[in-house]
Scaffold this motif. Sequence first.
Motif, PDB file in Angstrom:
ATOM      1  N   PHE A 162       0.825  -1.207   0.000  1.00 58.38           N
ATOM      2  CA  PHE A 162       0.000   0.000   0.000  1.00 58.38           C
ATOM      3  C   PHE A 162       0.854   1.249   0.000  1.00 58.38           C
ATOM      4  CE2 PHE A 162      -1.926   3.440   2.428  1.00 58.38           C
ATOM      5  CZ  PHE A 162      -2.994   3.748   1.590  1.00 58.38           C
ATOM      6  N   PHE A 163       1.838   1.299   0.894  1.00 60.17           N
ATOM      7  CA  PHE A 163       2.654   2.504   0.985  1.00 60.17           C
ATOM      8  C   PHE A 163       3.572   2.653  -0.232  1.00 60.17           C
ATOM      9  CE2 PHE A 163       1.597   2.184   5.565  1.00 60.17           C
ATOM     10  CZ  PHE A 163       0.929   3.402   5.640  1.00 60.17           C
ATOM     11  N   TRP A 164       3.990   1.546  -0.843  1.00 60.99           N
ATOM     12  CA  TRP A 164       4.774   1.622  -2.073  1.00 60.99           C
ATOM     13  C   TRP A 164       3.925   2.247  -3.175  1.00 60.99           C
ATOM     14  CZ3 TRP A 164       9.863   0.458  -2.939  1.00 60.99           C
ATOM     15  CH2 TRP A 164      10.275   0.438  -4.266  1.00 60.99           C
ATOM     16  N   PHE A 165       2.682   1.757  -3.320  1.00 61.10           N
ATOM     17  CA  PHE A 165       1.782   2.291  -4.347  1.00 61.10           C
ATOM     18  C   PHE A 165       1.474   3.761  -4.093  1.00 61.10           C
ATOM     19  CE2 PHE A 165      -2.668   3.326  -5.284  1.00 61.10           C
ATOM     20  CZ  PHE A 165      -2.602   3.334  -6.660  1.00 61.10           C
TER      21      PHE A 165
ATOM     22  N   ALA B 127      10.046   6.283 -11.474  1.00 61.08           N
ATOM     23  CA  ALA B 127       9.585   4.893 -11.627  1.00 61.08           C
ATOM     24  C   ALA B 127      10.739   3.971 -12.024  1.00 61.08           C
ATOM     25  CB  ALA B 127       8.467   4.820 -12.656  1.00 61.08           C
ATOM     26  N   ILE B 128      11.592   4.426 -12.919  1.00 62.02           N
ATOM     27  CA  ILE B 128      12.733   3.604 -13.346  1.00 62.02           C
ATOM     28  C   ILE B 128      13.699   3.386 -12.189  1.00 62.02           C
ATOM     29  CG2 ILE B 128      14.785   3.622 -14.825  1.00 62.02           C
ATOM     30  CD1 ILE B 128      12.974   4.936 -16.980  1.00 62.02           C
ATOM     31  N   LEU B 129      13.956   4.433 -11.398  1.00 58.70           N
ATOM     32  CA  LEU B 129      14.830   4.276 -10.228  1.00 58.70           C
ATOM     33  C   LEU B 129      14.248   3.296  -9.215  1.00 58.70           C
ATOM     34  CD1 LEU B 129      16.114   7.898  -9.605  1.00 58.70           C
ATOM     35  CD2 LEU B 129      17.421   5.914 -10.352  1.00 58.70           C
ATOM     36  N   CYS B 130      12.939   3.307  -9.039  1.00 57.39           N
ATOM     37  CA  CYS B 130      12.318   2.356  -8.110  1.00 57.39           C
ATOM     38  C   CYS B 130      12.437   0.928  -8.630  1.00 57.39           C
ATOM     39  CB  CYS B 130      10.852   2.714  -7.887  1.00 57.39           C
ATOM     40  SG  CYS B 130      10.663   4.168  -6.850  1.00 57.39           S
ATOM     41  N   ILE B 131      12.277   0.734  -9.931  1.00 61.46           N
ATOM     42  CA  ILE B 131      12.440  -0.601 -10.515  1.00 61.46           C
ATOM     43  C   ILE B 131      13.889  -1.068 -10.337  1.00 61.46           C
ATOM     44  CG2 ILE B 131      12.409  -1.911 -12.679  1.00 61.46           C
ATOM     45  CD1 ILE B 131       9.628  -1.402 -11.736  1.00 61.46           C
ATOM     46  N   LEU B 132      14.850  -0.167 -10.546  1.00 58.36           N
ATOM     47  CA  LEU B 132      16.255  -0.527 -10.346  1.00 58.36           C
ATOM     48  C   LEU B 132      16.547  -0.857  -8.882  1.00 58.36           C
ATOM     49  CD1 LEU B 132      18.078   2.004 -12.694  1.00 58.36           C
ATOM     50  CD2 LEU B 132      17.775  -0.449 -13.027  1.00 58.36           C
ATOM     51  N   ALA B 133      15.909  -0.126  -7.966  1.00 52.60           N
ATOM     52  CA  ALA B 133      16.089  -0.427  -6.540  1.00 52.60           C
ATOM     53  C   ALA B 133      15.535  -1.810  -6.209  1.00 52.60           C
ATOM     54  CB  ALA B 133      15.404   0.637  -5.693  1.00 52.60           C
ATOM     55  N   LEU B 134      14.415  -2.165  -6.800  1.00 52.05           N
ATOM     56  CA  LEU B 134      13.862  -3.507  -6.591  1.00 52.05           C
ATOM     57  C   LEU B 134      14.794  -4.581  -7.123  1.00 52.05           C
ATOM     58  CD1 LEU B 134      10.101  -3.004  -7.479  1.00 52.05           C
ATOM     59  CD2 LEU B 134      11.079  -3.478  -5.240  1.00 52.05           C
TER      60      LEU B 134
ATOM     61  N   VAL C  22       5.292  -8.144  -7.328  1.00 50.13           N
ATOM     62  CA  VAL C  22       4.182  -7.330  -6.823  1.00 50.13           C
ATOM     63  C   VAL C  22       4.562  -5.858  -6.774  1.00 50.13           C
ATOM     64  CG1 VAL C  22       2.802  -6.847  -4.757  1.00 50.13           C
ATOM     65  CG2 VAL C  22       3.078  -9.189  -5.554  1.00 50.13           C
ATOM     66  N   LEU C  23       5.741  -5.547  -6.254  1.00 51.60           N
ATOM     67  CA  LEU C  23       6.144  -4.143  -6.155  1.00 51.60           C
ATOM     68  C   LEU C  23       6.413  -3.534  -7.528  1.00 51.60           C
ATOM     69  CD1 LEU C  23       8.338  -3.990  -2.940  1.00 51.60           C
ATOM     70  CD2 LEU C  23       5.933  -3.414  -3.239  1.00 51.60           C
ATOM     71  N   ALA C  24       6.895  -4.324  -8.476  1.00 57.30           N
ATOM     72  CA  ALA C  24       7.071  -3.800  -9.835  1.00 57.30           C
ATOM     73  C   ALA C  24       5.717  -3.480 -10.461  1.00 57.30           C
ATOM     74  CB  ALA C  24       7.829  -4.805 -10.695  1.00 57.30           C
ATOM     75  N   SER C  25       4.726  -4.330 -10.234  1.00 58.08           N
ATOM     76  CA  SER C  25       3.378  -4.059 -10.734  1.00 58.08           C
ATOM     77  C   SER C  25       2.794  -2.814 -10.074  1.00 58.08           C
ATOM     78  CB  SER C  25       2.457  -5.246 -10.476  1.00 58.08           C
ATOM     79  OG  SER C  25       2.943  -6.387 -11.107  1.00 58.08           O
ATOM     80  N   LEU C  26       2.988  -2.692  -8.765  1.00 58.63           N
ATOM     81  CA  LEU C  26       2.484  -1.513  -8.064  1.00 58.63           C
ATOM     82  C   LEU C  26       3.230  -0.245  -8.482  1.00 58.63           C
ATOM     83  CD1 LEU C  26       1.910  -2.936  -4.485  1.00 58.63           C
ATOM     84  CD2 LEU C  26       0.183  -2.284  -6.163  1.00 58.63           C
ATOM     85  N   THR C  27       4.477  -0.374  -8.902  1.00 62.89           N
ATOM     86  CA  THR C  27       5.213   0.781  -9.413  1.00 62.89           C
ATOM     87  C   THR C  27       4.566   1.286 -10.698  1.00 62.89           C
ATOM     88  OG1 THR C  27       7.285   0.020  -8.435  1.00 62.89           O
ATOM     89  CG2 THR C  27       7.467   1.580 -10.245  1.00 62.89           C
ATOM     90  N   GLY C  28       4.277   0.371 -11.607  1.00 62.38           N
ATOM     91  CA  GLY C  28       3.618   0.760 -12.855  1.00 62.38           C
ATOM     92  C   GLY C  28       2.238   1.337 -12.607  1.00 62.38           C
TER      93      GLY C  28
END
Length: 101
Positions: free
Chosen positions: A8-11, A37-44, A73-79
């Motif tokens: 929830f907090f990630w989204f 968004a790209i930086l968050c995906i790289l962090a994941l 899940v977090l990559a989907s919530l990032t998008g």
Amino acid sequence: MGLFFLGFFWFAGMAVATALPIVMGARHGVALALGIAILCILALQGLHFSAGLACAGGACGDLGALMDHIRLVLASLTGLGLVVGLGAAWMIQRREGAEKG
């Protein structure tokens, strides 16, 4: 339960972080939102890689499967957060334009 709150907090964080540069009037707001968004995906990816290195000996049990699940899940919530943030910024700008006009 903790993963629910993390998701929830990630989204919510993604939605706010992508909408804020546009609403605040940044010159390249959409590019900044995509960069976030790209930086968050790289962090994941970095988190997943570190967990893989930590469990290279095979003594972690199901941690690898859990990390795969969390990463997807977090990559989907990032998008989804990116799309919601851009949509919210568009609606806020449209409403502000109607109030000024």
